[in-house]
Write a protein that holds these residues in place. Structure first.
Motif, mmCIF file in Angstrom:
data_model
loop_
_atom_site.group_PDB
_atom_site.id
_atom_site.type_symbol
_atom_site.label_atom_id
_atom_site.label_comp_id
_atom_site.label_asym_id
_atom_site.label_seq_id
_atom_site.Cartn_x
_atom_site.Cartn_y
_atom_site.Cartn_z
ATOM 1 N N LYS A 33 0.837 -1.194 0.000
ATOM 2 C CA LYS A 33 0.000 0.000 0.000
ATOM 3 C C LYS A 33 0.877 1.252 0.000
ATOM 4 C CE LYS A 33 -3.908 2.103 2.308
ATOM 5 N NZ LYS A 33 -4.839 2.035 3.432
ATOM 6 N N GLY A 34 0.569 2.175 -0.934
ATOM 7 C CA GLY A 34 1.316 3.426 -1.028
ATOM 8 C C GLY A 34 2.337 3.425 -2.144
ATOM 9 N N ILE A 35 2.593 2.258 -2.721
ATOM 10 C CA ILE A 35 3.466 2.169 -3.895
ATOM 11 C C ILE A 35 2.562 1.874 -5.086
ATOM 12 C CG2 ILE A 35 5.375 0.964 -5.033
ATOM 13 C CD1 ILE A 35 6.314 2.466 -2.596
ATOM 14 N N ASP A 36 2.320 2.920 -5.882
ATOM 15 C CA ASP A 36 1.399 2.765 -7.002
ATOM 16 C C ASP A 36 2.118 2.511 -8.332
ATOM 17 O OD1 ASP A 36 -0.678 3.205 -5.202
ATOM 18 O OD2 ASP A 36 -0.622 5.373 -5.550
ATOM 19 N N GLY A 37 3.211 3.185 -8.551
ATOM 20 C CA GLY A 37 3.938 2.998 -9.815
ATOM 21 C C GLY A 37 3.088 3.370 -11.013
ATOM 22 N N ASP A 38 2.366 4.479 -10.913
ATOM 23 C CA ASP A 38 1.426 4.876 -11.968
ATOM 24 C C ASP A 38 2.067 5.026 -13.347
ATOM 25 O OD1 ASP A 38 -0.702 4.853 -10.212
ATOM 26 O OD2 ASP A 38 -0.663 7.024 -9.863
ATOM 27 N N CYS A 39 3.316 5.436 -13.403
ATOM 28 C CA CYS A 39 3.944 5.665 -14.718
ATOM 29 C C CYS A 39 4.578 4.393 -15.276
ATOM 30 C CB CYS A 39 4.977 6.780 -14.638
ATOM 31 S SG CYS A 39 6.479 6.349 -13.745
ATOM 32 N N GLY A 40 4.514 3.317 -14.544
ATOM 33 C CA GLY A 40 5.058 2.054 -15.036
ATOM 34 C C GLY A 40 6.561 1.937 -14.893
ATOM 35 N N GLY A 41 7.176 2.872 -14.213
ATOM 36 C CA GLY A 41 8.608 2.752 -13.942
ATOM 37 C C GLY A 41 9.504 3.621 -14.789
ATOM 38 N N VAL A 42 8.947 4.672 -15.387
ATOM 39 C CA VAL A 42 9.774 5.536 -16.235
ATOM 40 C C VAL A 42 10.163 6.844 -15.550
ATOM 41 C CG1 VAL A 42 8.946 4.534 -18.376
ATOM 42 C CG2 VAL A 42 7.757 6.513 -17.397
ATOM 43 N N CYS A 43 10.054 6.885 -14.239
ATOM 44 C CA CYS A 43 10.521 8.030 -13.451
ATOM 45 C C CYS A 43 9.775 9.315 -13.811
ATOM 46 C CB CYS A 43 12.027 8.203 -13.628
ATOM 47 S SG CYS A 43 12.790 9.246 -12.371
ATOM 48 N N SER A 44 8.436 9.213 -13.898
ATOM 49 C CA SER A 44 7.688 10.425 -14.249
ATOM 50 C C SER A 44 6.480 10.685 -13.360
ATOM 51 C CB SER A 44 7.232 10.364 -15.714
ATOM 52 O OG SER A 44 6.318 9.313 -15.902
ATOM 53 N N CYS A 45 6.359 9.974 -12.207
ATOM 54 C CA CYS A 45 5.174 10.233 -11.388
ATOM 55 C C CYS A 45 5.464 10.305 -9.883
ATOM 56 C CB CYS A 45 4.098 9.179 -11.646
ATOM 57 S SG CYS A 45 4.461 7.536 -11.006
ATOM 58 N N ALA A 46 6.514 9.702 -9.426
ATOM 59 C CA ALA A 46 6.892 9.706 -8.004
ATOM 60 C C ALA A 46 5.878 9.005 -7.103
ATOM 61 C CB ALA A 46 7.183 11.111 -7.501
ATOM 62 N N THR A 47 5.075 8.114 -7.656
ATOM 63 C CA THR A 47 4.131 7.364 -6.821
ATOM 64 C C THR A 47 4.770 6.091 -6.246
ATOM 65 O OG1 THR A 47 3.199 6.180 -8.717
ATOM 66 C CG2 THR A 47 2.098 8.238 -8.036
ATOM 67 N N CYS A 48 6.081 6.047 -6.282
ATOM 68 C CA CYS A 48 6.792 4.916 -5.672
ATOM 69 C C CYS A 48 7.900 5.439 -4.746
ATOM 70 C CB CYS A 48 7.353 3.980 -6.733
ATOM 71 S SG CYS A 48 8.599 4.728 -7.790
ATOM 72 N N HIS A 49 7.632 6.590 -4.151
ATOM 73 C CA HIS A 49 8.608 7.249 -3.279
ATOM 74 C C HIS A 49 8.798 6.438 -1.988
ATOM 75 C CE1 HIS A 49 9.552 11.266 -0.971
ATOM 76 N NE2 HIS A 49 10.550 10.409 -0.910
ATOM 77 N N VAL A 50 10.031 6.154 -1.670
ATOM 78 C CA VAL A 50 10.366 5.444 -0.435
ATOM 79 C C VAL A 50 11.504 6.173 0.275
ATOM 80 C CG1 VAL A 50 9.638 3.159 -1.224
ATOM 81 C CG2 VAL A 50 11.997 3.898 -1.617
ATOM 82 N N HIS A 51 11.593 5.903 1.568
ATOM 83 C CA HIS A 51 12.736 6.361 2.356
ATOM 84 C C HIS A 51 13.585 5.140 2.688
ATOM 85 C CE1 HIS A 51 10.024 9.888 3.689
ATOM 86 N NE2 HIS A 51 10.779 10.261 2.686
ATOM 87 N N VAL A 52 14.845 5.257 2.360
ATOM 88 C CA VAL A 52 15.800 4.176 2.608
ATOM 89 C C VAL A 52 16.435 4.416 3.960
ATOM 90 C CG1 VAL A 52 17.867 3.024 1.733
ATOM 91 C CG2 VAL A 52 16.250 4.065 0.119
ATOM 92 N N ILE A 66 17.787 12.868 -12.919
ATOM 93 C CA ILE A 66 16.368 12.922 -13.323
ATOM 94 C C ILE A 66 15.481 12.517 -12.154
ATOM 95 C CG2 ILE A 66 14.622 11.890 -14.840
ATOM 96 C CD1 ILE A 66 16.866 11.676 -16.968
ATOM 97 N N GLU A 67 15.892 11.496 -11.436
ATOM 98 C CA GLU A 67 15.134 11.042 -10.263
ATOM 99 C C GLU A 67 15.087 12.141 -9.204
ATOM 100 O OE1 GLU A 67 16.690 7.448 -8.585
ATOM 101 O OE2 GLU A 67 15.361 7.538 -6.858
ATOM 102 N N ALA A 68 16.209 12.793 -8.960
ATOM 103 C CA ALA A 68 16.253 13.869 -7.964
ATOM 104 C C ALA A 68 15.331 15.017 -8.368
ATOM 105 C CB ALA A 68 17.692 14.367 -7.796
ATOM 106 N N ASP A 69 15.285 15.325 -9.673
ATOM 107 C CA ASP A 69 14.372 16.371 -10.156
ATOM 108 C C ASP A 69 12.925 15.994 -9.887
ATOM 109 O OD1 ASP A 69 16.503 17.878 -11.028
ATOM 110 O OD2 ASP A 69 16.276 17.318 -13.140
ATOM 111 N N MET A 70 12.583 14.734 -10.108
ATOM 112 C CA MET A 70 11.209 14.271 -9.869
ATOM 113 C C MET A 70 10.895 14.308 -8.377
ATOM 114 S SD MET A 70 8.318 13.269 -11.031
ATOM 115 C CE MET A 70 8.842 13.260 -12.735
ATOM 116 N N LEU A 71 11.841 13.933 -7.551
ATOM 117 C CA LEU A 71 11.614 13.929 -6.105
ATOM 118 C C LEU A 71 11.372 15.331 -5.566
ATOM 119 C CD1 LEU A 71 14.180 11.234 -4.976
ATOM 120 C CD2 LEU A 71 11.712 11.195 -4.527
ATOM 121 N N GLU A 72 11.970 16.337 -6.183
ATOM 122 C CA GLU A 72 11.773 17.712 -5.719
ATOM 123 C C GLU A 72 10.306 18.121 -5.763
ATOM 124 O OE1 GLU A 72 14.252 20.480 -7.744
ATOM 125 O OE2 GLU A 72 16.093 19.523 -7.083
ATOM 126 N N LEU A 73 9.526 17.455 -6.606
ATOM 127 C CA LEU A 73 8.105 17.781 -6.747
ATOM 128 C C LEU A 73 7.240 17.070 -5.718
ATOM 129 C CD1 LEU A 73 7.908 17.502 -10.639
ATOM 130 C CD2 LEU A 73 8.245 19.571 -9.266
#
Length: 102
Positions: A33-52, A66-73
């Protein structure tokens, strides 16, 4: 094979095993729950954000440009943020813990 533990916002722990593909795919296939992966894994939605967890950052590594740019949003960004669609499953990930950010 890597065993990866996800901790949801409700503190539910889900441990899943994978041999290949992305960590996002593993999470979606195991109904984390909370990991949606709406974009299918192309780094364009941030619906799979996790804290390591700090101790696992060395294994997972830092976000790419590119990932860091997406995370800023996204909200809840920390120095330990990653999009799990950008983390490929390898044996080195065995035992890591990821907290769902969304």
């Amino acid at each position: 094979m890597a065993k990866i533990t996800f901790i949801t916002k409700e503190n539910q722990e889900i441990t899943a095993e994978g041999t290949s593909g992305s960590v996002m795919e593993l999470a979606v296939n195991n109904s984390v729950k909370g990991i949606d992966g709406d974009c299918g894994g192309v780094c364009s939605c941030a619906t799979c954000h996790v804290h390591v967890r700090s101790e696992d950052m060395k294994v997972v590594g830092a976000a790419g440009e590119i990932e860091a740019d997406m995370l800023e949003l996204d909200e809840n960004v920390t120095e330990h943020s990653r999009l799990c669609c950008q983390i490929e499953i390898t044996d080195a990930l065995d035992g890591i813990v990821l907290e769902v950010a969304n």
